[in-house]
Design a protein around this motif. Structure first.
Motif, PDB file in Angstrom:
ATOM      1  N   TRP A   1      54.638  17.834  12.279  1.00  5.36           N
ATOM      2  CA  TRP A   1      55.339  17.993  10.997  1.00  5.36           C
ATOM      3  C   TRP A   1      56.263  16.810  10.723  1.00  5.36           C
ATOM      4  N   TYR A   2      56.740  16.177  11.780  1.00  4.16           N
ATOM      5  CA  TYR A   2      57.672  15.053  11.609  1.00  4.16           C
ATOM      6  C   TYR A   2      57.014  13.696  11.866  1.00  4.16           C
ATOM      7  N   ARG A   3      55.685  13.677  12.018  1.00  2.35           N
ATOM      8  CA  ARG A   3      55.007  12.398  12.224  1.00  2.35           C
ATOM      9  C   ARG A   3      55.186  11.530  10.976  1.00  2.35           C
ATOM     10  N   GLY A   4      55.654  10.288  11.177  1.00  2.14           N
ATOM     11  CA  GLY A   4      55.890   9.388  10.057  1.00  2.14           C
ATOM     12  C   GLY A   4      57.313   9.441   9.539  1.00  2.14           C
ATOM     13  N   VAL A   5      58.166  10.316  10.142  1.00  6.17           N
ATOM     14  CA  VAL A   5      59.531  10.447   9.624  1.00  6.17           C
ATOM     15  C   VAL A   5      60.323   9.154   9.804  1.00  6.17           C
ATOM     16  N   PHE A   6      60.076   8.424  10.913  1.00  6.35           N
ATOM     17  CA  PHE A   6      60.813   7.174  11.128  1.00  6.35           C
ATOM     18  C   PHE A   6      60.452   6.158  10.048  1.00  6.35           C
ATOM     19  N   ALA A   7      59.139   5.992   9.813  1.00  8.40           N
ATOM     20  CA  ALA A   7      58.698   5.046   8.783  1.00  8.40           C
ATOM     21  C   ALA A   7      59.212   5.458   7.415  1.00  8.40           C
TER      22      ALA A   7
ATOM     23  N   VAL B   1      52.753   5.974   5.574  1.00  7.79           N
ATOM     24  CA  VAL B   1      52.991   7.329   6.086  1.00  7.79           C
ATOM     25  C   VAL B   1      51.689   8.131   6.081  1.00  7.79           C
ATOM     26  N   ILE B   2      50.938   8.037   4.986  1.00  8.51           N
ATOM     27  CA  ILE B   2      49.672   8.765   4.877  1.00  8.51           C
ATOM     28  C   ILE B   2      48.678   8.294   5.934  1.00  8.51           C
ATOM     29  N   GLN B   3      48.567   6.962   6.100  1.00 10.25           N
ATOM     30  CA  GLN B   3      47.611   6.424   7.068  1.00 10.25           C
ATOM     31  C   GLN B   3      48.065   6.687   8.510  1.00 10.25           C
ATOM     32  N   GLN B   4      49.366   6.717   8.749  1.00 12.02           N
ATOM     33  CA  GLN B   4      49.872   7.070  10.078  1.00 12.02           C
ATOM     34  C   GLN B   4      49.429   8.471  10.467  1.00 12.02           C
TER      35      GLN B   4
ATOM     36  N   LEU C   1      45.561   8.374  11.031  1.00 12.36           N
ATOM     37  CA  LEU C   1      45.140   7.605  12.197  1.00 12.36           C
ATOM     38  C   LEU C   1      45.844   8.039  13.475  1.00 12.36           C
ATOM     39  N   LYS C   2      46.972   8.781  13.297  1.00 10.40           N
ATOM     40  CA  LYS C   2      47.804   9.194  14.438  1.00 10.40           C
ATOM     41  C   LYS C   2      48.274   7.969  15.230  1.00 10.40           C
ATOM     42  N   LEU C   3      48.790   6.989  14.476  1.00 17.05           N
ATOM     43  CA  LEU C   3      49.280   5.748  15.076  1.00 17.05           C
ATOM     44  C   LEU C   3      50.745   5.516  14.709  1.00 17.05           C
ATOM     45  N   PRO C   4      51.500   4.803  15.563  1.00 16.31           N
ATOM     46  CA  PRO C   4      52.861   4.391  15.208  1.00 16.31           C
ATOM     47  C   PRO C   4      52.811   3.389  14.042  1.00 16.31           C
ATOM     48  N   PRO C   5      53.981   3.061  13.448  1.00 20.18           N
ATOM     49  CA  PRO C   5      54.008   2.205  12.258  1.00 20.18           C
ATOM     50  C   PRO C   5      53.307   0.854  12.410  1.00 20.18           C
ATOM     51  N   MET C   6      53.670   0.055  13.413  1.00 21.87           N
ATOM     52  CA  MET C   6      53.124  -1.296  13.512  1.00 21.87           C
ATOM     53  C   MET C   6      51.613  -1.316  13.774  1.00 21.87           C
ATOM     54  N   PRO C   7      51.105  -0.496  14.706  1.00 20.12           N
ATOM     55  CA  PRO C   7      49.651  -0.455  14.876  1.00 20.12           C
ATOM     56  C   PRO C   7      48.913   0.007  13.610  1.00 20.12           C
ATOM     57  N   ALA C   8      49.523   0.928  12.868  1.00 20.74           N
ATOM     58  CA  ALA C   8      48.903   1.402  11.625  1.00 20.74           C
ATOM     59  C   ALA C   8      48.837   0.268  10.597  1.00 20.74           C
ATOM     60  N   ILE C   9      49.918  -0.510  10.488  1.00 17.70           N
ATOM     61  CA  ILE C   9      49.926  -1.650   9.563  1.00 17.70           C
ATOM     62  C   ILE C   9      48.861  -2.662   9.982  1.00 17.70           C
ATOM     63  N   SER C  10      48.790  -2.961  11.267  1.00 16.06           N
ATOM     64  CA  SER C  10      47.789  -3.917  11.767  1.00 16.06           C
ATOM     65  C   SER C  10      46.375  -3.459  11.433  1.00 16.06           C
TER      66      SER C  10
ATOM     67  N   LYS D   1      47.519   9.389  -6.545  1.00 14.46           N
ATOM     68  CA  LYS D   1      47.991   8.318  -5.671  1.00 14.46           C
ATOM     69  C   LYS D   1      47.767   8.667  -4.198  1.00 14.46           C
ATOM     70  N   THR D   2      48.062   9.915  -3.842  1.00 14.27           N
ATOM     71  CA  THR D   2      47.873  10.349  -2.456  1.00 14.27           C
ATOM     72  C   THR D   2      46.403  10.272  -2.053  1.00 14.27           C
ATOM     73  N   CYS D   3      45.515  10.735  -2.945  1.00 12.27           N
ATOM     74  CA  CYS D   3      44.074  10.689  -2.646  1.00 12.27           C
ATOM     75  C   CYS D   3      43.585   9.242  -2.544  1.00 12.27           C
ATOM     76  N   LEU D   4      44.087   8.369  -3.415  1.00 13.78           N
ATOM     77  CA  LEU D   4      43.710   6.951  -3.360  1.00 13.78           C
ATOM     78  C   LEU D   4      44.136   6.327  -2.038  1.00 13.78           C
ATOM     79  N   GLN D   5      45.371   6.602  -1.638  1.00 10.60           N
ATOM     80  CA  GLN D   5      45.908   5.973  -0.434  1.00 10.60           C
ATOM     81  C   GLN D   5      45.311   6.572   0.827  1.00 10.60           C
ATOM     82  N   ALA D   6      44.887   7.827   0.762  1.00 11.46           N
ATOM     83  CA  ALA D   6      44.190   8.426   1.905  1.00 11.46           C
ATOM     84  C   ALA D   6      42.771   7.863   2.009  1.00 11.46           C
ATOM     85  N   ASP D   7      42.156   7.603   0.856  1.00 10.06           N
ATOM     86  CA  ASP D   7      40.799   7.050   0.788  1.00 10.06           C
ATOM     87  C   ASP D   7      40.887   5.528   0.617  1.00 10.06           C
ATOM     88  N   ILE D   8      41.529   4.872   1.569  1.00  8.56           N
ATOM     89  CA  ILE D   8      41.790   3.441   1.438  1.00  8.56           C
ATOM     90  C   ILE D   8      40.494   2.618   1.409  1.00  8.56           C
TER      91      ILE D   8
END
Length: 283
Positions: free
Chosen positions: A53-59, A116-119, A122-131, A208-215
């Motif tokens: 529930w709190y995944r992505g809260v830091f980002a 946040v959506i892609q994190q 993908l279940k990845l921390p911020p920097m790996p998700a950006i990469s 917007k959410t659907c677009l960003q989820a379907d990158i």
């Protein structure tokens, strides 16, 4: 009858600091609502543990702080440009300058939302998700859904920096009771602004959410084409999926951020009044 203390406009630095503090507090308190809204909009299963529930809260919190700070700072700059700093803005000016501030903030908020959506996917921390995003979709991949974010943030910011304060002002004028119960009045104003903003922007936010989820653009190409596609899948109810959670989140956000802002402006006014009274005594 409550004694009214003059509210003093905040400086640029004060707007930045209070905007950042309000943004962090709002996100940390309401992250489960944000996660629920995203899961419902995407049709994804809800998290099964607290960490999910709190995944992505830091980002979200660390980047929402500068976003809210930017919105409040830009709003202050635009208000001063319109009024010259010599008068209070009209109700229409409050809403218009807030819309402008929100549009500017989308430059930061759009990639943050996507991250946040892609994190969560993908279940990845911020920097790996950006990469991962940059490697597979290029740097501009971080700005997928940008135009929809501009529309959403313009109306969102108009809600909390424009409509909610205007509603509070109207309530204060309507009855002494509201002046004497400012916490309740701010909450009512936040609910008015939050509900209107949510109703107007939720279809855009869903797209917007659907677009960003379907990158990878496997289903949705643009926000303009996504809205009729989503409508065809389930009508108006599909466009407003997660709407209740988002409305609750916006009402809470507007209350928290505006309470921080209004209390600071009132305290600044009280300090100014105390200094004037002290100077008068010495004279």
């Amino acid at each position: 009858m409550a004694t009214t203390t003059k509210r003093v406009p905040l400086s640029g630095t004060e707007n930045v600091m209070l905007g950042a503090a309000g943004g962090i507090a709002e996100t940390c308190i309401q992250m489960p609502l944000i996660t629920y809204k995203i899961c419902v909009q995407e049709g994804r299963a809800l998290p099964k543990n607290v960490g999910g529930w709190y995944r992505g809260v830091f980002a979200n919190a660390s980047s929402l702080a500068p976003i809210t700070a930017l919105q409040m700072f830009a709003n202050g700059v635009l208000e001063k440009a319109i009024t010259g700093g010599t008068r209070a803005p009209s109700e229409l000016e409050q809403i218009a300058t807030a819309m402008g501030a929100g549009s500017i903030s989308a430059l930061i908020y759009s990639p943050v939302d996507l991250l946040v959506i892609q994190q969560q996917k993908l279940k990845l921390p911020p920097m790996p998700a950006i990469s991962h995003i940059v490697k597979h979709y290029g740097p501009l991949g971080m700005y997928r859904g940008f135009s929809a974010c501009v529309v959403r943030e313009a109306i969102y910011t108009a809600g909390y920096l424009g409509l909610a304060p205007v509603a509070v002002g109207r309530l204060n004028q309507s009855s002494p009771w509201f002046e004497e119960n400012q916490s309740t009045t701010r909450f009512i104003g936040a609910c008015i602004g939050g509900t209107v903003a949510a109703m107007l922007t939720h279809p855009v936010d869903t797209a917007k959410t659907c677009l960003q989820a379907d990158i990878g653009k496997q289903t949705y190409q643009t926000a303009r084409s996504a809205i009729p596609q989503i409508y065809q899948q389930g009508g108006i109810r599909m466009l407003y999926k997660g709407g209740l959670a988002r409305t609750a989140r916006l009402c809470g956000a507007f209350f928290i951020i505006n309470s921080v802002r209004e209390i600071a402006m009132t305290m600044k006014g009280q300090w100014a009044a105390d200094e004037e009274a002290e100077a008068a005594k010495e004279a």
